[in-house]
Scaffold this motif. Sequence first.
Motif, PDB file in Angstrom:
ATOM      1  N   THR A   1       0.910  -1.118  -0.058  1.00  0.00           N
ATOM      2  CA  THR A   1       0.063   0.026  -0.191  1.00  0.00           C
ATOM      3  C   THR A   1       0.708   1.162  -0.087  1.00  0.00           C
ATOM      4  OG1 THR A   1      -1.692  -1.191   1.278  1.00  0.00           O
ATOM      5  CG2 THR A   1      -1.942   1.084   1.221  1.00  0.00           C
ATOM      6  N   THR A   2       0.816   2.041  -0.845  1.00  0.00           N
ATOM      7  CA  THR A   2       1.575   3.050  -1.280  1.00  0.00           C
ATOM      8  C   THR A   2       0.883   4.449  -1.395  1.00  0.00           C
ATOM      9  OG1 THR A   2       3.070   1.496  -2.587  1.00  0.00           O
ATOM     10  CG2 THR A   2       3.710   3.893  -2.913  1.00  0.00           C
ATOM     11  N   ARG A   3       1.737   5.528  -0.817  1.00  0.00           N
ATOM     12  CA  ARG A   3       1.108   6.812  -0.780  1.00  0.00           C
ATOM     13  C   ARG A   3       2.281   7.680  -1.411  1.00  0.00           C
ATOM     14  NH1 ARG A   3      -2.313   9.728   3.509  1.00  0.00           N
ATOM     15  NH2 ARG A   3      -3.833   8.640   2.529  1.00  0.00           N
ATOM     16  N   LEU A   4       1.796   8.300  -2.394  1.00  0.00           N
ATOM     17  CA  LEU A   4       2.768   9.187  -3.521  1.00  0.00           C
ATOM     18  C   LEU A   4       2.202  10.583  -3.599  1.00  0.00           C
ATOM     19  CD1 LEU A   4       3.183   6.604  -6.500  1.00  0.00           C
ATOM     20  CD2 LEU A   4       4.642   6.874  -4.246  1.00  0.00           C
ATOM     21  N   GLN A   5       3.296  11.401  -3.823  1.00  0.00           N
ATOM     22  CA  GLN A   5       2.825  12.864  -4.148  1.00  0.00           C
ATOM     23  C   GLN A   5       3.083  12.778  -5.781  1.00  0.00           C
ATOM     24  OE1 GLN A   5       3.938  16.233  -2.066  1.00  0.00           O
ATOM     25  NE2 GLN A   5       4.674  17.062  -3.949  1.00  0.00           N
ATOM     26  N   VAL A   6       2.247  13.163  -6.702  1.00  0.00           N
ATOM     27  CA  VAL A   6       2.242  13.195  -7.879  1.00  0.00           C
ATOM     28  C   VAL A   6       1.412  14.146  -8.457  1.00  0.00           C
ATOM     29  CG1 VAL A   6       1.802  11.802 -10.125  1.00  0.00           C
ATOM     30  CG2 VAL A   6       2.288  10.545  -8.212  1.00  0.00           C
ATOM     31  N   ASP A   7       2.253  15.129  -9.402  1.00  0.00           N
ATOM     32  CA  ASP A   7       1.583  16.458  -9.974  1.00  0.00           C
ATOM     33  C   ASP A   7       0.758  17.240  -8.672  1.00  0.00           C
ATOM     34  OD1 ASP A   7       2.574  15.800 -12.417  1.00  0.00           O
ATOM     35  OD2 ASP A   7       0.697  14.553 -12.909  1.00  0.00           O
ATOM     36  N   GLY A   8       1.343  17.471  -7.524  1.00  0.00           N
ATOM     37  CA  GLY A   8       0.848  18.052  -6.382  1.00  0.00           C
ATOM     38  C   GLY A   8      -0.340  17.345  -5.670  1.00  0.00           C
ATOM     39  N   ARG A   9      -0.677  15.891  -6.319  1.00  0.00           N
ATOM     40  CA  ARG A   9      -1.745  15.496  -5.604  1.00  0.00           C
ATOM     41  C   ARG A   9      -1.178  14.396  -4.803  1.00  0.00           C
ATOM     42  NH1 ARG A   9      -4.745  12.534  -9.162  1.00  0.00           N
ATOM     43  NH2 ARG A   9      -2.827  12.147 -10.348  1.00  0.00           N
ATOM     44  N   VAL A  10      -2.029  13.808  -3.835  1.00  0.00           N
ATOM     45  CA  VAL A  10      -1.681  12.634  -3.050  1.00  0.00           C
ATOM     46  C   VAL A  10      -2.189  11.381  -3.712  1.00  0.00           C
ATOM     47  CG1 VAL A  10      -1.637  11.497  -0.748  1.00  0.00           C
ATOM     48  CG2 VAL A  10      -0.983  13.997  -0.851  1.00  0.00           C
ATOM     49  N   VAL A  11      -1.603  10.561  -3.762  1.00  0.00           N
ATOM     50  CA  VAL A  11      -2.264   9.478  -4.605  1.00  0.00           C
ATOM     51  C   VAL A  11      -1.978   8.038  -3.745  1.00  0.00           C
ATOM     52  CG1 VAL A  11      -2.285   7.835  -6.582  1.00  0.00           C
ATOM     53  CG2 VAL A  11      -2.112  10.500  -6.631  1.00  0.00           C
ATOM     54  N   ASP A  12      -3.017   7.275  -3.310  1.00  0.00           N
ATOM     55  CA  ASP A  12      -2.904   5.922  -2.661  1.00  0.00           C
ATOM     56  C   ASP A  12      -3.119   4.894  -3.565  1.00  0.00           C
ATOM     57  OD1 ASP A  12      -2.407   7.019   0.010  1.00  0.00           O
ATOM     58  OD2 ASP A  12      -4.606   7.549   0.010  1.00  0.00           O
ATOM     59  N   SER A  13      -2.392   3.755  -3.461  1.00  0.00           N
ATOM     60  CA  SER A  13      -2.442   2.648  -4.258  1.00  0.00           C
ATOM     61  C   SER A  13      -2.116   1.397  -3.615  1.00  0.00           C
ATOM     62  CB  SER A  13      -1.393   2.753  -5.802  1.00  0.00           C
ATOM     63  OG  SER A  13      -0.099   2.805  -5.077  1.00  0.00           O
ATOM     64  N   GLN A  14      -2.815   0.253  -4.241  1.00  0.00           N
ATOM     65  CA  GLN A  14      -2.648  -1.359  -3.457  1.00  0.00           C
ATOM     66  C   GLN A  14      -2.047  -1.923  -4.996  1.00  0.00           C
ATOM     67  OE1 GLN A  14      -6.519  -2.179  -1.844  1.00  0.00           O
ATOM     68  NE2 GLN A  14      -5.575  -1.673   0.101  1.00  0.00           N
ATOM     69  N   GLU A  15      -0.944  -2.479  -4.759  1.00  0.00           N
ATOM     70  CA  GLU A  15      -0.500  -3.132  -5.668  1.00  0.00           C
ATOM     71  C   GLU A  15       0.213  -4.534  -5.129  1.00  0.00           C
ATOM     72  OE1 GLU A  15       1.387   0.743  -7.943  1.00  0.00           O
ATOM     73  OE2 GLU A  15       2.121   0.414  -6.091  1.00  0.00           O
ATOM     74  N   ARG A  16       0.499  -5.408  -6.114  1.00  0.00           N
ATOM     75  CA  ARG A  16       1.199  -6.531  -5.690  1.00  0.00           C
ATOM     76  C   ARG A  16       2.549  -6.345  -6.539  1.00  0.00           C
ATOM     77  NH1 ARG A  16      -2.283 -10.966  -5.908  1.00  0.00           N
ATOM     78  NH2 ARG A  16      -2.542 -10.351  -3.664  1.00  0.00           N
ATOM     79  N   GLU A  17       3.703  -6.647  -5.722  1.00  0.00           N
ATOM     80  CA  GLU A  17       5.098  -6.556  -6.437  1.00  0.00           C
ATOM     81  C   GLU A  17       5.895  -8.004  -6.340  1.00  0.00           C
ATOM     82  OE1 GLU A  17       8.115  -3.389  -6.187  1.00  0.00           O
ATOM     83  OE2 GLU A  17       7.622  -4.206  -4.209  1.00  0.00           O
ATOM     84  N   THR A  18       6.532  -8.245  -7.392  1.00  0.00           N
ATOM     85  CA  THR A  18       7.223  -9.472  -7.456  1.00  0.00           C
ATOM     86  C   THR A  18       8.712  -9.142  -7.647  1.00  0.00           C
ATOM     87  OG1 THR A  18       5.459 -10.803  -8.248  1.00  0.00           O
ATOM     88  CG2 THR A  18       7.775 -11.698  -8.886  1.00  0.00           C
ATOM     89  N   ILE A  19       9.656  -9.384  -6.767  1.00  0.00           N
ATOM     90  CA  ILE A  19      11.244  -8.995  -6.985  1.00  0.00           C
ATOM     91  C   ILE A  19      11.863 -10.033  -7.253  1.00  0.00           C
ATOM     92  CG2 ILE A  19      13.024  -7.521  -6.182  1.00  0.00           C
ATOM     93  CD1 ILE A  19      10.937  -5.912  -4.507  1.00  0.00           C
ATOM     94  N   VAL A  20      12.527 -10.474  -8.039  1.00  0.00           N
ATOM     95  CA  VAL A  20      13.585 -11.417  -8.418  1.00  0.00           C
ATOM     96  C   VAL A  20      14.857 -10.962  -7.586  1.00  0.00           C
ATOM     97  CG1 VAL A  20      14.655 -13.211  -9.708  1.00  0.00           C
ATOM     98  CG2 VAL A  20      12.435 -12.353 -10.355  1.00  0.00           C
TER      99      VAL A  20
END
Length: 134
Positions: free
Chosen positions: A89-108
Motif C-alpha cells: 500500500t503506497t502513498r505518493l505525491q504526483v503532480d501536487g496530488r496525494v495518490v494512494d495505491s494497492q499493488e502486488r509486487e514481485t522482485i527477483v
Amino acid sequence: MIAAQQVLEAARALVAAFAANDTEAYFAAFSEDATFVFHGHGRVLPSRAAYRELWDQWQRDGFRVLACEPSNPMVSLHDGLAIFIHDVTTRLQVDGRVVDSQERETIVFQQQEQGRWLACHEHLSAMPEQLPPI
C-alpha cells in the motif's frame, strides 16, 4: 532458512529505502542489469540506469514517495535466485496530488559472489479492488 531470511532483509531494506524516498539506497538494492515492469509505465525498463533516468525525471516533476507499507511477504528460493512477492500500500505525491495505491509486487533477487542479494527484476501490478475471487 538463512538464505530466505537474507532475502527478506534485502527486500525490507529495498522497500524501506523506497518508502523514505532515499534514491541512492533504493537504487543500490538493484543490479546494474536489473529489469523493471510497472503497470503505469508503457514500456519495459531494460536496466537500472534506464529506471534511474525515469525516476530522476519523476522527481524533477514533483514525484515523492510519502509511505509504503508492505504485507503478505513470501520468498521462494531457486539455486542462487529468490522470488519475493508481497502486497504494498503506497502513498505518493504526483503532480501536487496525494495518490494512494494497492499493488502486488514481485522482485527477483540474485545472490552475488560475495553473498549479498541484489534485485535483478521488479514487476509491479495494480490490485483492482472490485475483482471477484477466483
